[in-house]
Design a protein around this motif. Structure first.
Motif, PDB file in Angstrom:
ATOM      1  N   ILE A   1      66.801  -9.292  13.223  1.00 48.70           N
ATOM      2  CA  ILE A   1      66.076  -8.070  13.572  1.00 48.70           C
ATOM      3  C   ILE A   1      66.774  -7.373  14.737  1.00 48.70           C
ATOM      4  O   ILE A   1      66.875  -6.137  14.776  1.00 48.70           O
ATOM      5  N   ALA A   2      67.263  -8.175  15.688  1.00 49.13           N
ATOM      6  CA  ALA A   2      68.006  -7.598  16.812  1.00 49.13           C
ATOM      7  C   ALA A   2      69.234  -6.834  16.306  1.00 49.13           C
ATOM      8  O   ALA A   2      69.552  -5.744  16.776  1.00 49.13           O
TER       9      ALA A   2
ATOM     10  N   ARG B   1      72.651  -8.452   4.350  1.00 51.79           N
ATOM     11  CA  ARG B   1      71.215  -8.174   4.437  1.00 51.79           C
ATOM     12  C   ARG B   1      70.848  -7.407   5.702  1.00 51.79           C
ATOM     13  O   ARG B   1      70.185  -6.373   5.624  1.00 51.79           O
ATOM     14  N   PRO B   2      71.265  -7.874   6.883  1.00 51.19           N
ATOM     15  CA  PRO B   2      70.933  -7.076   8.073  1.00 51.19           C
ATOM     16  C   PRO B   2      71.556  -5.688   8.013  1.00 51.19           C
ATOM     17  O   PRO B   2      70.957  -4.715   8.489  1.00 51.19           O
ATOM     18  N   TRP B   3      72.734  -5.579   7.413  1.00 54.32           N
ATOM     19  CA  TRP B   3      73.434  -4.296   7.350  1.00 54.32           C
ATOM     20  C   TRP B   3      72.639  -3.298   6.515  1.00 54.32           C
ATOM     21  O   TRP B   3      72.401  -2.157   6.934  1.00 54.32           O
ATOM     22  N   VAL B   4      72.184  -3.717   5.322  1.00 54.10           N
ATOM     23  CA  VAL B   4      71.468  -2.778   4.462  1.00 54.10           C
ATOM     24  C   VAL B   4      70.121  -2.398   5.091  1.00 54.10           C
ATOM     25  O   VAL B   4      69.688  -1.246   4.979  1.00 54.10           O
ATOM     26  N   TYR B   5      69.497  -3.344   5.783  1.00 59.52           N
ATOM     27  CA  TYR B   5      68.245  -3.000   6.449  1.00 59.52           C
ATOM     28  C   TYR B   5      68.486  -2.078   7.644  1.00 59.52           C
ATOM     29  O   TYR B   5      67.646  -1.242   7.974  1.00 59.52           O
TER      30      TYR B   5
ATOM     31  N   GLY C   1      57.762  -1.027  17.075  1.00 59.12           N
ATOM     32  CA  GLY C   1      56.966  -2.250  16.959  1.00 59.12           C
ATOM     33  C   GLY C   1      56.594  -2.518  15.513  1.00 59.12           C
ATOM     34  O   GLY C   1      56.659  -3.659  15.040  1.00 59.12           O
ATOM     35  N   ARG C   2      56.224  -1.455  14.796  1.00 60.65           N
ATOM     36  CA  ARG C   2      55.852  -1.615  13.386  1.00 60.65           C
ATOM     37  C   ARG C   2      57.036  -2.100  12.567  1.00 60.65           C
ATOM     38  O   ARG C   2      56.935  -3.002  11.752  1.00 60.65           O
ATOM     39  N   GLU C   3      58.182  -1.501  12.821  1.00 61.01           N
ATOM     40  CA  GLU C   3      59.406  -1.918  12.120  1.00 61.01           C
ATOM     41  C   GLU C   3      59.659  -3.404  12.330  1.00 61.01           C
ATOM     42  O   GLU C   3      59.979  -4.137  11.397  1.00 61.01           O
ATOM     43  N   ALA C   4      59.535  -3.825  13.598  1.00 59.71           N
ATOM     44  CA  ALA C   4      59.857  -5.220  13.933  1.00 59.71           C
ATOM     45  C   ALA C   4      58.900  -6.164  13.213  1.00 59.71           C
ATOM     46  O   ALA C   4      59.325  -7.185  12.659  1.00 59.71           O
TER      47      ALA C   4
ATOM     48  N   VAL D   1      68.981  -3.866  19.270  1.00 60.61           N
ATOM     49  CA  VAL D   1      68.401  -4.133  20.588  1.00 60.61           C
ATOM     50  C   VAL D   1      68.612  -5.609  20.886  1.00 60.61           C
ATOM     51  O   VAL D   1      68.874  -6.409  19.996  1.00 60.61           O
ATOM     52  N   PRO D   2      68.480  -5.997  22.148  1.00 61.71           N
ATOM     53  CA  PRO D   2      68.645  -7.415  22.489  1.00 61.71           C
ATOM     54  C   PRO D   2      67.556  -8.277  21.858  1.00 61.71           C
ATOM     55  O   PRO D   2      66.464  -7.804  21.533  1.00 61.71           O
ATOM     56  N   LEU D   3      67.858  -9.576  21.768  1.00 64.02           N
ATOM     57  CA  LEU D   3      66.925 -10.539  21.173  1.00 64.02           C
ATOM     58  C   LEU D   3      65.588 -10.537  21.899  1.00 64.02           C
ATOM     59  O   LEU D   3      64.522 -10.562  21.277  1.00 64.02           O
ATOM     60  N   GLY D   4      65.653 -10.504  23.230  1.00 66.02           N
ATOM     61  CA  GLY D   4      64.418 -10.519  24.019  1.00 66.02           C
ATOM     62  C   GLY D   4      63.543  -9.316  23.722  1.00 66.02           C
ATOM     63  O   GLY D   4      62.311  -9.413  23.689  1.00 66.02           O
ATOM     64  N   THR D   5      64.179  -8.183  23.487  1.00 65.19           N
ATOM     65  CA  THR D   5      63.419  -6.965  23.175  1.00 65.19           C
ATOM     66  C   THR D   5      62.696  -7.107  21.840  1.00 65.19           C
ATOM     67  O   THR D   5      61.544  -6.692  21.697  1.00 65.19           O
ATOM     68  N   VAL D   6      63.363  -7.725  20.882  1.00 68.59           N
ATOM     69  CA  VAL D   6      62.724  -7.936  19.573  1.00 68.59           C
ATOM     70  C   VAL D   6      61.483  -8.802  19.737  1.00 68.59           C
ATOM     71  O   VAL D   6      60.410  -8.489  19.225  1.00 68.59           O
ATOM     72  N   LYS D   7      61.643  -9.883  20.463  1.00 67.13           N
ATOM     73  CA  LYS D   7      60.514 -10.814  20.622  1.00 67.13           C
ATOM     74  C   LYS D   7      59.357 -10.123  21.337  1.00 67.13           C
ATOM     75  O   LYS D   7      58.194 -10.288  20.950  1.00 67.13           O
TER      76      LYS D   7
END
Lengths: 206, 285
Positions: free
Chosen positions: A170-171, A75-79, A153-156, A176-182
């Motif tokens: 999402i990371a 799932r993360p791969w296809v996204y 931001g919209r993607e996230a 990107v790092p986890l913190g960046t996603v949050k």
């Protein structure tokens, strides 16, 4: 033709597809037909572009079946593939704006999908008409505010809210790092809320 | 865990979407009971979520899966095979080569098959080959129209960003490539006329467009034949770029400022006229 049973996980379908099972690959495409298409419509803003991006995504999936790591999740791969294709397409559109308005050709022009009629979506619901109108207006403003968000931001937000991906997924998708996603999601939501506050002339929260 | 307003701002969306763990949720609710500002934030977050929920998108087309599988099939790429070449524009798979043991019987069978194929080809060539040729020409016209559109948009974007366009065709092509307005130099060459002419450009800008940009007729090398421009009646009718006469057999395509690409059928008598008089209607009128 046998369609894969719903209980078969994505990774098993992928493994079978890599082994040359066309039904397994079809199962994957069918499983993601709804969610991935809707994600691409929200990213690309246009149903026709989303159709093209959907096909390109699975072309890439098919070409890279054997390179998929056994321990990874599909799932993360296809996204990830879909996000990268959507970004590339958005970059191409930014460099080439429409010439004199909508670029059309005599041999048939594609047209952007019209937005949903928000009032129509509330038809039949037993709500006060005024409340319904206010809700519809608010929803439209939210959508416009999300559309105005920076691309990442919209993607996230879309991945988080509509696709239900977790932060670490999402990371992985956006590299990107986890913190960046949050922080992207946090900032995006803050921005949407601020826009909604201003546009509806609400008092700012202190 | 105790929550303060900053902590609650961090987990606001998780709280509103029900993704927060039970312990964190209880702590957040305790804070909300005593903090009207945060309670208001949560309420507005719910408004945003209601808006997100109302964002409906069209359902995928019924045939999306079939078309996707057909595209995968047509690409002819096996799992794991890197694409060494772009798929054929007509979706035709390249033939696979089989190893054959040749003996006299095999040779006889091959000769018989070849004779049958040759006889069929003679029979069918009366209309089969021209039909294939027609399809090839149609595909070239389609690709040419796409290239014209993309070049027109690139030219427009360049002018918008720089306020002017280089005076010579060579400089124009180099600038568009260098600054990323186009990425493939092949876009300057009509698919039906691969070498693009002496300057490598199959689509010279029209004099009328260059006049519009204030370049005047001094930049003769950037004009399409250097003829007098016909003043367009409407700005959108101003031709921007067009095929060199002879790119296509019997056709010429012109991109207008409105964004429309027009295909003009030409007979031999009108070919030399078209480059000079910017026909806007079919038949060179």
């Amino acid at each position: 033709m046998t369609v894969a049973e719903p209980a078969t996980c994505d990774e098993e379908l992928l493994r079978r597809s890599a082994g040359g099972d066309p039904d397994a690959f079809r199962g994957l495409v069918e499983r993601y037909r709804g969610p991935l298409f809707r994600f691409l419509v929200r990213c690309a803003g246009d149903a026709h572009r989303a159709e093209d991006l959907f096909q390109e995504t699975f072309l890439s999936v098919h070409a890279n079946l054997l390179r998929f790591r056994p321990a990874a999740r599909f799932r993360p791969w296809v996204y990830t593939i879909a996000v990268n294709l959507a970004r590339d397409e958005a970059r191409r559109r930014r460099v080439r704006p429409d010439l004199g308005g909508a670029v059309s050709r005599m041999r048939g022009a594609g047209s952007a999908e019209d937005g949903p009629d928000l009032v129509a979506t509330l038809e039949g619901a037993e709500v006060d008409p005024l409340e319904a109108m206010e809700a519809a207006e608010r929803a439209e403003r939210v959508r416009a505010a999300v559309d105005d968000l920076p691309e990442k931001g919209r993607e996230a937000v879309i991945l988080y809210y509509y696709e239900g991906l977790r932060y670490h997924e999402i990371a992985e998708v956006t590299s990107v790092p986890l913190g960046t996603v949050k922080s992207r999601i946090h900032n995006a939501m803050a921005r949407v809320m601020e826009t909604l506050t201003q546009s509806l002339a609400l008092r700012p929260v202190e | 865990m105790e929550f303060d307003c900053d902590r609650l701002a961090d987990i606001l969306l998780d709280l509103a979407t029900g993704r927060l763990g039970s312990a964190d949720r209880r702590a957040a609710e305790t804070h909300l009971a005593t903090c009207p500002s945060c309670a208001e934030r949560v309420r507005r977050c719910h408004d945003v979520i209601a808006g997100l929920d109302a964002w409906e998108v069209p359902a995928p087309p019924e045939d999306l899966v079939e078309r996707t599988l057909a595209a995968v099939e047509g690409a002819g790429v096996s799992p794991g095979e890197r694409r060494r070449r772009a798929p054929s524009p007509m979706g035709i798979r390249p033939p696979t080569v089989a190893r054959v043991r040749w003996g006299w019987r095999t040779g006889l069978r091959a000769a018989a098959a070849a004779a049958i194929v040759f006889a069929c080809a003679l029979q069918l060539s009366g209309d089969f080959v021209p039909r294939i040729q027609e399809r090839i020409e149609d595909a070239q016209l389609e690709l040419c129209a796409q290239q014209l559109s993309r070049l027109g948009v690139a030219l427009h974007a360049y002018r918008r960003d720089h306020g002017e366009v280089p005076a010579s065709l060579e400089d124009l092509m180099a600038a568009l490539l260098k600054e990323g307005y186009v990425t493939d130099p092949g876009i300057f060459r009509c698919p039906a006329h691969a070498d693009g002419g002496e300057d490598g450009m199959s689509y010279p800008p029209y004099t009328s467009y260059m006049d519009l940009l204030g370049m005047g007729r001094a930049s003769g090398e950037a004009s399409s034949g250097g003829g007098r421009a016909t003043a367009p009646g409407h700005l959108g009718d101003c031709p921007v770029l067009g095929d060199r006469p002879g790119n296509h057999a019997g056709h010429m395509q012109v991109l207008y400022l409105s964004g429309v690409v027009e295909t003009i059928e030409l007979d031999a008598l009108h070919v030399s006229m078209a480059a000079w008089t910017y026909p806007r209607t079919r038949g060179g009128g």
